[in-house]
Design a protein around this motif. Structure first.
Motif, mmCIF file in Angstrom:
data_model
loop_
_atom_site.group_PDB
_atom_site.id
_atom_site.type_symbol
_atom_site.label_atom_id
_atom_site.label_comp_id
_atom_site.label_asym_id
_atom_site.label_seq_id
_atom_site.Cartn_x
_atom_site.Cartn_y
_atom_site.Cartn_z
ATOM 1 N N LEU A 185 -4.222 -3.012 -2.159
ATOM 2 C CA LEU A 185 -3.376 -2.199 -3.018
ATOM 3 C C LEU A 185 -4.210 -1.514 -4.107
ATOM 4 C CD1 LEU A 185 -0.492 -1.417 -4.098
ATOM 5 C CD2 LEU A 185 -0.637 -3.475 -5.504
ATOM 6 N N THR A 186 -5.117 -2.270 -4.710
ATOM 7 C CA THR A 186 -5.917 -1.744 -5.813
ATOM 8 C C THR A 186 -6.849 -0.624 -5.361
ATOM 9 O OG1 THR A 186 -5.850 -3.919 -6.868
ATOM 10 C CG2 THR A 186 -7.496 -2.390 -7.670
ATOM 11 N N ILE A 187 -7.404 -0.744 -4.160
ATOM 12 C CA ILE A 187 -8.245 0.328 -3.622
ATOM 13 C C ILE A 187 -7.449 1.629 -3.558
ATOM 14 C CG2 ILE A 187 -9.262 1.199 -1.475
ATOM 15 C CD1 ILE A 187 -10.504 -1.419 -0.993
ATOM 16 N N GLY A 230 0.877 -1.863 -13.758
ATOM 17 C CA GLY A 230 0.736 -3.294 -13.511
ATOM 18 C C GLY A 230 2.045 -3.884 -13.035
ATOM 19 N N GLY A 231 1.997 -5.093 -12.488
ATOM 20 C CA GLY A 231 3.220 -5.761 -12.094
ATOM 21 C C GLY A 231 3.255 -6.271 -10.673
ATOM 22 N N TRP A 232 2.213 -6.011 -9.890
ATOM 23 C CA TRP A 232 2.172 -6.487 -8.506
ATOM 24 C C TRP A 232 2.388 -7.996 -8.431
ATOM 25 C CZ3 TRP A 232 2.369 -5.564 -3.450
ATOM 26 C CH2 TRP A 232 1.778 -6.466 -2.559
ATOM 27 N N GLY A 233 1.558 -8.747 -9.130
ATOM 28 C CA GLY A 233 1.650 -10.204 -9.084
ATOM 29 C C GLY A 233 2.956 -10.722 -9.647
ATOM 30 N N ILE A 287 0.840 -1.205 0.000
ATOM 31 C CA ILE A 287 0.000 0.000 0.000
ATOM 32 C C ILE A 287 0.872 1.252 0.000
ATOM 33 C CG2 ILE A 287 -1.609 1.356 1.413
ATOM 34 C CD1 ILE A 287 -2.814 -1.360 2.307
ATOM 35 N N ILE A 288 1.935 1.244 0.820
ATOM 36 C CA ILE A 288 2.854 2.385 0.856
ATOM 37 C C ILE A 288 3.509 2.586 -0.511
ATOM 38 C CG2 ILE A 288 5.002 3.267 1.865
ATOM 39 C CD1 ILE A 288 4.226 1.712 4.439
ATOM 40 N N GLY A 289 3.954 1.482 -1.115
ATOM 41 C CA GLY A 289 4.557 1.553 -2.444
ATOM 42 C C GLY A 289 3.562 2.038 -3.487
ATOM 43 N N GLY A 290 2.294 1.613 -3.369
ATOM 44 C CA GLY A 290 1.262 2.043 -4.306
ATOM 45 C C GLY A 290 1.019 3.543 -4.236
ATOM 46 N N ILE A 297 8.232 -2.639 -3.477
ATOM 47 C CA ILE A 297 8.610 -2.495 -4.890
ATOM 48 C C ILE A 297 7.439 -2.876 -5.804
ATOM 49 C CG2 ILE A 297 10.130 -3.380 -6.708
ATOM 50 C CD1 ILE A 297 12.241 -3.785 -4.460
ATOM 51 N N GLY A 298 6.750 -3.983 -5.466
ATOM 52 C CA GLY A 298 5.614 -4.421 -6.281
ATOM 53 C C GLY A 298 4.501 -3.396 -6.315
ATOM 54 N N GLY A 299 4.174 -2.805 -5.154
ATOM 55 C CA GLY A 299 3.137 -1.780 -5.094
ATOM 56 C C GLY A 299 3.526 -0.542 -5.872
ATOM 57 N N PHE A 300 4.787 -0.142 -5.748
ATOM 58 C CA PHE A 300 5.278 1.041 -6.460
ATOM 59 C C PHE A 300 5.185 0.851 -7.970
ATOM 60 C CE2 PHE A 300 8.583 3.487 -8.551
ATOM 61 C CZ PHE A 300 8.430 4.755 -7.997
ATOM 62 N N LEU A 301 5.713 -0.286 -8.466
ATOM 63 C CA LEU A 301 5.722 -0.538 -9.906
ATOM 64 C C LEU A 301 4.321 -0.746 -10.464
ATOM 65 C CD1 LEU A 301 8.834 -2.889 -10.244
ATOM 66 C CD2 LEU A 301 8.660 -0.495 -10.902
#
Length: 250
Positions: free
Chosen positions: A182-184, A151-154, A85-88, A141-145
């Protein structure tokens, strides 16, 4: 405004196929949906906004389904969800301030190599389960990207956890469930910036198809052999990342 039923059905089919893959393998809803929408002439910004808005609903159903099938490791969940969430939030901010395309080819090249390695391990039955050591940085990193690159979390989180030896079924279920939160975060940013223009006919179709497919993906993840899951994940990461790398370099 009247909606062409044929057009809506096409978007429903895209949403169904993308979510079925995502729910079963823990990745690629965004990549599949965005790629197909853009190829149909939907502008990239509108495609990204629509996909993330639809994902708010599809990841909710997918998460509930994975919880029901006991595919979630709750300790792992909290270790990736909070940093994610922070990365997002950081990624969404960067997306509105700076171009994020510079690092994209490097990330895609890394994921392509990772996908080939996972595919090899799945085919050769060389997956030894153990507790992953690097977890929270992957969520960040996943949330940020995911936010900055559309896209790219998964692909980032699931594939790297699997490389470290995490259980395939639990990893896929946990990453899918964490993705809802994350999506929210990302969708709220898009809606704040674009208003409800993000909710288009394409979004409606993706949402309907994704919600219908979500329970099936969780069921598949529970039933399929771990080595088979690993093989499919490796093949999917290699294909989607390799194609993305090709587009980024041409």
């Amino acid at each position: 405004m009247l909606v062409d039923p044929t057009t809506l059905l096409i978007f429903i089919a895209i949403g169904f196929a993308a979510q079925l893959v995502d729910g079963a393998l823990g990745m690629a809803y965004g990549q599949i949906s965005s790629t197909l929408l853009i190829s149909m002439g939907v502008p990239p910004a509108a495609a990204s906004a629509g996909v993330h808005t639809a994902e708010t609903f599809t990841t909710a159903v997918s998460g509930i389904s994975h919880v029901a099938h006991r595919n979630v490791d709750w300790r792992l969940f909290f270790r990736i969800a909070v940093p994610g969430i922070i990365g997002g939030i950081l990624g969404a901010y960067v997306l509105t301030q700076l171009p994020a395309d510079t690092a994209k080819p490097f990330v895609l090249a890394y994921l392509t190599a990772l996908g080939l390695y996972l595919f090899y391990r799945g085919v050769m039955h060389q997956h030894t389960e153990r507790q992953p050591k690097i977890v929270s940085p992957l969520g960040l990193i996943g949330g940020f990207l995911d936010a900055a690159g559309g896209g790219g979390w998964g692909a980032i989180v699931t594939s790297n956890l699997l490389v470290q030896g995490s259980n395939p079924r639990k990893t896929i279920g946990t990453v899918n469930t964490a993705e809802f939160f994350l999506t929210i975060t990302i969708s709220a940013t898009f809606i704040a910036a674009l208003g409800w223009k993000a909710f288009t006919v394409a979004t409606s179709g993706l949402l309907i198809g994704g919600v219908v497919a979500a329970p099936f993906g969780a069921f598949i993840a529970k039933k399929v052999n771990p080595d088979t899951l690993l093989t499919f994940v490796g093949a999917l990461v290699t294909l989607t990342s390799g194609y993305g790398l090709y587009r980024a370099l041409t």
